[in-house]
Design a protein around this motif. Structure first.
Motif, PDB file in Angstrom:
ATOM      1  N   LEU A  77      -2.001  -9.576  -3.484  1.00 58.07           N
ATOM      2  CA  LEU A  77      -2.402  -9.339  -2.225  1.00 58.07           C
ATOM      3  C   LEU A  77      -1.691  -8.140  -1.555  1.00 58.07           C
ATOM      4  O   LEU A  77      -0.500  -7.699  -2.105  1.00 58.07           O
ATOM      5  CB  LEU A  77      -1.851 -10.534  -1.171  1.00 58.07           C
ATOM      6  CG  LEU A  77      -2.877 -11.892  -1.368  1.00 58.07           C
ATOM      7  CD1 LEU A  77      -2.067 -12.861  -0.568  1.00 58.07           C
ATOM      8  CD2 LEU A  77      -4.234 -11.586  -1.086  1.00 58.07           C
ATOM      9  N   THR A  78      -2.113  -7.365  -0.695  1.00 58.19           N
ATOM     10  CA  THR A  78      -1.699  -6.009  -0.223  1.00 58.19           C
ATOM     11  C   THR A  78      -0.226  -6.300   0.626  1.00 58.19           C
ATOM     12  O   THR A  78       0.593  -5.644   0.557  1.00 58.19           O
ATOM     13  CB  THR A  78      -2.426  -5.156   0.411  1.00 58.19           C
ATOM     14  OG1 THR A  78      -3.209  -5.826   1.456  1.00 58.19           O
ATOM     15  CG2 THR A  78      -3.232  -4.529  -0.630  1.00 58.19           C
ATOM     16  N   TRP A 105       0.753  -1.379   0.053  1.00 57.71           N
ATOM     17  CA  TRP A 105      -0.016  -0.082  -0.016  1.00 57.71           C
ATOM     18  C   TRP A 105       0.868   1.194  -0.047  1.00 57.71           C
ATOM     19  O   TRP A 105       1.757   1.279   0.811  1.00 57.71           O
ATOM     20  CB  TRP A 105      -0.832   0.175   1.119  1.00 57.71           C
ATOM     21  CG  TRP A 105      -1.661   1.545   1.398  1.00 57.71           C
ATOM     22  CD1 TRP A 105      -1.017   2.249   2.514  1.00 57.71           C
ATOM     23  CD2 TRP A 105      -2.883   2.017   0.648  1.00 57.71           C
ATOM     24  NE1 TRP A 105      -1.799   3.259   2.396  1.00 57.71           N
ATOM     25  CE2 TRP A 105      -2.789   3.124   1.457  1.00 57.71           C
ATOM     26  CE3 TRP A 105      -3.385   1.588  -0.253  1.00 57.71           C
ATOM     27  CZ2 TRP A 105      -4.048   4.071   0.944  1.00 57.71           C
ATOM     28  CZ3 TRP A 105      -4.362   2.266  -0.845  1.00 57.71           C
ATOM     29  CH2 TRP A 105      -4.727   3.606  -0.031  1.00 57.71           C
ATOM     30  N   GLN A 106       0.611   2.173  -0.897  1.00 59.60           N
ATOM     31  CA  GLN A 106       1.071   3.404  -0.965  1.00 59.60           C
ATOM     32  C   GLN A 106       0.257   4.564  -0.547  1.00 59.60           C
ATOM     33  O   GLN A 106      -0.742   4.531  -1.246  1.00 59.60           O
ATOM     34  CB  GLN A 106       2.166   3.632  -1.956  1.00 59.60           C
ATOM     35  CG  GLN A 106       3.230   2.661  -2.260  1.00 59.60           C
ATOM     36  CD  GLN A 106       3.830   2.799  -3.503  1.00 59.60           C
ATOM     37  OE1 GLN A 106       3.615   3.464  -4.533  1.00 59.60           O
ATOM     38  NE2 GLN A 106       5.167   2.382  -3.346  1.00 59.60           N
ATOM     39  N   GLU A 107       0.573   5.588   0.295  1.00 58.16           N
ATOM     40  CA  GLU A 107      -0.087   6.585   0.622  1.00 58.16           C
ATOM     41  C   GLU A 107      -0.507   7.391  -0.772  1.00 58.16           C
ATOM     42  O   GLU A 107       0.626   7.769  -1.436  1.00 58.16           O
ATOM     43  CB  GLU A 107       0.292   7.608   1.766  1.00 58.16           C
ATOM     44  CG  GLU A 107      -0.591   8.473   2.194  1.00 58.16           C
ATOM     45  CD  GLU A 107      -1.502   7.868   3.271  1.00 58.16           C
ATOM     46  OE1 GLU A 107      -2.619   8.343   3.312  1.00 58.16           O
ATOM     47  OE2 GLU A 107      -1.068   7.012   3.829  1.00 58.16           O
ATOM     48  N   TYR A 148      -6.180   8.386  -5.510  1.00 61.23           N
ATOM     49  CA  TYR A 148      -6.941   7.502  -4.814  1.00 61.23           C
ATOM     50  C   TYR A 148      -7.546   6.266  -5.792  1.00 61.23           C
ATOM     51  O   TYR A 148      -8.131   6.894  -6.767  1.00 61.23           O
ATOM     52  CB  TYR A 148      -7.902   8.372  -4.061  1.00 61.23           C
ATOM     53  CG  TYR A 148      -7.474   8.651  -2.692  1.00 61.23           C
ATOM     54  CD1 TYR A 148      -7.586   8.082  -1.451  1.00 61.23           C
ATOM     55  CD2 TYR A 148      -6.771  10.273  -2.892  1.00 61.23           C
ATOM     56  CE1 TYR A 148      -7.153   8.475  -0.463  1.00 61.23           C
ATOM     57  CE2 TYR A 148      -6.277  10.363  -1.492  1.00 61.23           C
ATOM     58  CZ  TYR A 148      -6.689   9.767  -0.498  1.00 61.23           C
ATOM     59  OH  TYR A 148      -6.142  10.161   0.853  1.00 61.23           O
ATOM     60  N   PRO A 149      -7.528   5.146  -5.365  1.00 60.08           N
ATOM     61  CA  PRO A 149      -8.098   3.992  -6.374  1.00 60.08           C
ATOM     62  C   PRO A 149      -9.494   3.946  -6.485  1.00 60.08           C
ATOM     63  O   PRO A 149     -10.196   4.686  -5.375  1.00 60.08           O
ATOM     64  CB  PRO A 149      -7.630   2.953  -5.648  1.00 60.08           C
ATOM     65  CG  PRO A 149      -7.510   3.044  -4.088  1.00 60.08           C
ATOM     66  CD  PRO A 149      -7.021   4.571  -4.083  1.00 60.08           C
ATOM     67  N   VAL A 150     -10.115   4.005  -7.455  1.00 64.19           N
ATOM     68  CA  VAL A 150     -11.342   3.739  -7.505  1.00 64.19           C
ATOM     69  C   VAL A 150     -11.862   2.211  -7.946  1.00 64.19           C
ATOM     70  O   VAL A 150     -11.401   1.555  -8.591  1.00 64.19           O
ATOM     71  CB  VAL A 150     -12.012   4.519  -8.942  1.00 64.19           C
ATOM     72  CG1 VAL A 150     -13.564   4.228  -9.140  1.00 64.19           C
ATOM     73  CG2 VAL A 150     -11.382   5.890  -9.044  1.00 64.19           C
TER      74      VAL A 150
END
Ligand code: SF4
Ligand code: SF4
Length: 99
Positions: A29-30, A9-11, A18-20
């Motif tokens: 997997l994260t 995950w990256q801020e 931001y993902p839609v």
């Protein structure tokens, strides 16, 4: 066991980042379990009758049935206990994690 590729995950740096929808593509997997699991399932393989109920019901697909005995991938098991609850012969015990 072949595991999905990891994507950390990256801020997001701005609103467009931001993902839609999903935060990463399917087959990713994260991250691996970050240490928040409090109990881990332990299979008594001598008692196991290989009905594969746990394999079918594990929500994370972390039980490997490719060998002679079942193996749980603890990197991805979240310790939900569904496998232990659903094992009719009662051969999965939830054991408290040590520090
Ligand atoms: S505790 Fe939950 S995630 Fe872990 S193997 Fe059992 S069903 Fe799967
Ligand atoms: S549900 Fe229990 S008996 Fe069935 S395969 Fe899993 S561990 Fe073995």
């Amino acid at each position: 066991m072949n595991r999905p590729k990891l994507k950390q995950w990256q801020e997001p740096v701005n609103i467009d980042a931001y993902p839609v929808g999903s935060t990463c593509p399917s087959d990713h997997l994260t991250s691996i379990n970050a240490g928040w699991r409090t109990y881990r399932p332990v299979i008594d393989t001598d008692k196991c009758v290989m009905c594969l109920r746990c394999f079918l019901l594990c929500p994370d697909g972390v039980i490997d049935k490719s060998g002679e005995k079942l193996v749980i991938d603890y990197d991805y098991c979240k310790g939900c206990g569904i496998c232990a609850h659903e094992c009719k012969p009662g051969c999965i015990e939830m054991v408290k994690e040590e520090k």
